[in-house]
Design a protein around this motif. Structure first.
Motif, PDB file in Angstrom:
ATOM      1  N   GLN A  69       0.846  -1.201   0.000  1.00  8.33           N
ATOM      2  CA  GLN A  69       0.000   0.000   0.000  1.00  8.33           C
ATOM      3  C   GLN A  69       0.880   1.249   0.000  1.00  8.33           C
ATOM      4  O   GLN A  69       0.599   2.222  -0.706  1.00  8.33           O
ATOM      5  N   ALA A  79       1.216   4.062  -2.888  1.00  3.58           N
ATOM      6  CA  ALA A  79       0.975   5.485  -2.598  1.00  3.58           C
ATOM      7  C   ALA A  79       2.127   6.359  -3.097  1.00  3.58           C
ATOM      8  O   ALA A  79       1.923   7.522  -3.459  1.00  3.58           O
ATOM      9  N   GLU A 107       2.357  14.393   1.091  1.00  5.23           N
ATOM     10  CA  GLU A 107       1.066  14.379   0.386  1.00  5.23           C
ATOM     11  C   GLU A 107       0.614  12.948   0.105  1.00  5.23           C
ATOM     12  O   GLU A 107      -0.562  12.616   0.245  1.00  5.23           O
ATOM     13  N   ALA A 108       1.575  12.091  -0.289  1.00  9.26           N
ATOM     14  CA  ALA A 108       1.239  10.683  -0.589  1.00  9.26           C
ATOM     15  C   ALA A 108       0.736   9.979   0.672  1.00  9.26           C
ATOM     16  O   ALA A 108      -0.195   9.172   0.611  1.00  9.26           O
ATOM     17  N   VAL A 118      -0.761  11.367   3.248  1.00  8.57           N
ATOM     18  CA  VAL A 118      -2.110  11.874   3.558  1.00  8.57           C
ATOM     19  C   VAL A 118      -3.140  11.179   2.663  1.00  8.57           C
ATOM     20  O   VAL A 118      -4.205  10.765   3.132  1.00  8.57           O
ATOM     21  N   ARG A 119      -2.783  11.012   1.380  1.00  6.89           N
ATOM     22  CA  ARG A 119      -3.692  10.286   0.466  1.00  6.89           C
ATOM     23  C   ARG A 119      -3.914   8.854   0.939  1.00  6.89           C
ATOM     24  O   ARG A 119      -4.980   8.286   0.789  1.00  6.89           O
ATOM     25  N   LEU A 120      -2.884   8.283   1.544  1.00  7.98           N
ATOM     26  CA  LEU A 120      -2.982   6.922   2.067  1.00  7.98           C
ATOM     27  C   LEU A 120      -3.927   6.863   3.262  1.00  7.98           C
ATOM     28  O   LEU A 120      -4.467   5.806   3.583  1.00  7.98           O
ATOM     29  N   GLY A 121      -4.135   8.020   3.928  1.00  2.67           N
ATOM     30  CA  GLY A 121      -5.071   8.070   5.039  1.00  2.67           C
ATOM     31  C   GLY A 121      -4.453   8.451   6.366  1.00  2.67           C
ATOM     32  O   GLY A 121      -5.117   8.438   7.408  1.00  2.67           O
TER      33      GLY A 121
END
Ligand SMILES: [Mg+2]
Length: 239
Positions: A43, A47, A80-81, A83-86
């Motif tokens: 994951q 990301a 940023e990546a 944060v996109r991952l959660g």
């Protein structure tokens, strides 16, 4: 300088390695910053896909040629990546801010067992060596730490030149840095960046380690290179 025989070497996956590479580095930091985060390696790896400067090799990046600017940009895109991952933004920023120290710690890097013996053998056969790498600004520090520096005439690093392989300019800079050799080969483990890039720049190339169906010239490890190169220069039986 000028003339002679030169081998341009990729670094990562060819001469040396860092276990886990980028996603492994980020996982190490997630384990530290937010233990029990529950993300799997694949994951994190997904990301981070596409965020590196070498994933946009068609774009020169002279604006990142200073180490602080390079890492500021990388820290930003890694954050940023994540944060996109959660991840919560504060944790994402904390982990991203630690990547530079963690990734560039020389203790995490090693050469392959065949690297130094083969460089020495090829030197004794008249080949000069240079590294042509898509890498971090600290690459020369890693190269010195690993004992590789005395074997190299030049280290051409995308983080400094602003050109990532397979951009033809990366290869042109490497040729200039090695005195425009008469005979030159690119040796690397990446079919696109190293092999297709070299071919597009008019440089012959040998893929090492992992084979690829599209690349006929292949060496499973570096020890096969002296014989492979010698075979290229043997006089042909028929002319
Ligand atoms: Mg490589």
């Amino acid at each position: 300088m000028g003339g002679g025989r030169v081998l341009l070497w990729d670094f990562d996956g060819t001469l040396g390695q860092r276990p886990g590479r980028w996603s492994g580095t980020v996982m190490e930091l997630l384990d530290r910053v937010c233990p029990g985060h529950g993300y799997r390696g694949e994951q994190v790896s997904a990301a981070l896909t596409g965020i590196y400067p070498w994933h946009r090799a068609d774009q020169a990046h002279p604006q990142l040629s200073e180490p602080h600017a390079w890492w500021q940009r990388m820290t930003e895109v890694i954050g940023e990546a994540l944060v996109r991952l959660g991840l919560p933004p504060t944790d994402a920023a904390t982990a991203a801010g630690l990547v530079r120290a963690q990734y560039t710690d020389p203790e995490h890097w090693s050469l392959y067992d065949d690297t130094l013996p083969v460089l020495e053998e090829l030197s004794s056969l008249g080949w000069r060596h240079a590294v042509l790498s898509n890498h971090v600004p600290e690459l020369p520090i890693l190269i010195r730490f690993l004992g590789l520096a005395p074997h190299l005439e030049a280290v051409v690093n995308s983080a400094v030149t602003g050109y990532e392989k397979p951009h033809p300019e990366a290869f042109r800079i490497a040729l200039a840095a090695t005195g425009d050799p008469e005979q030159v080969w690119m040796i690397g483990d990446n079919p696109t960046a190293d092999i297709a890039g070299a071919h597009a720049a008019g440089i012959r190339a040998i893929l090492v380690r992992t084979p690829d169906p599209g690349v006929p010239r292949h060496a499973p490890d570096l020890t096969a290179l002296p014989a492979l190169l010698a075979a290229e220069y043997e006089p042909h039986a028929r002319r």
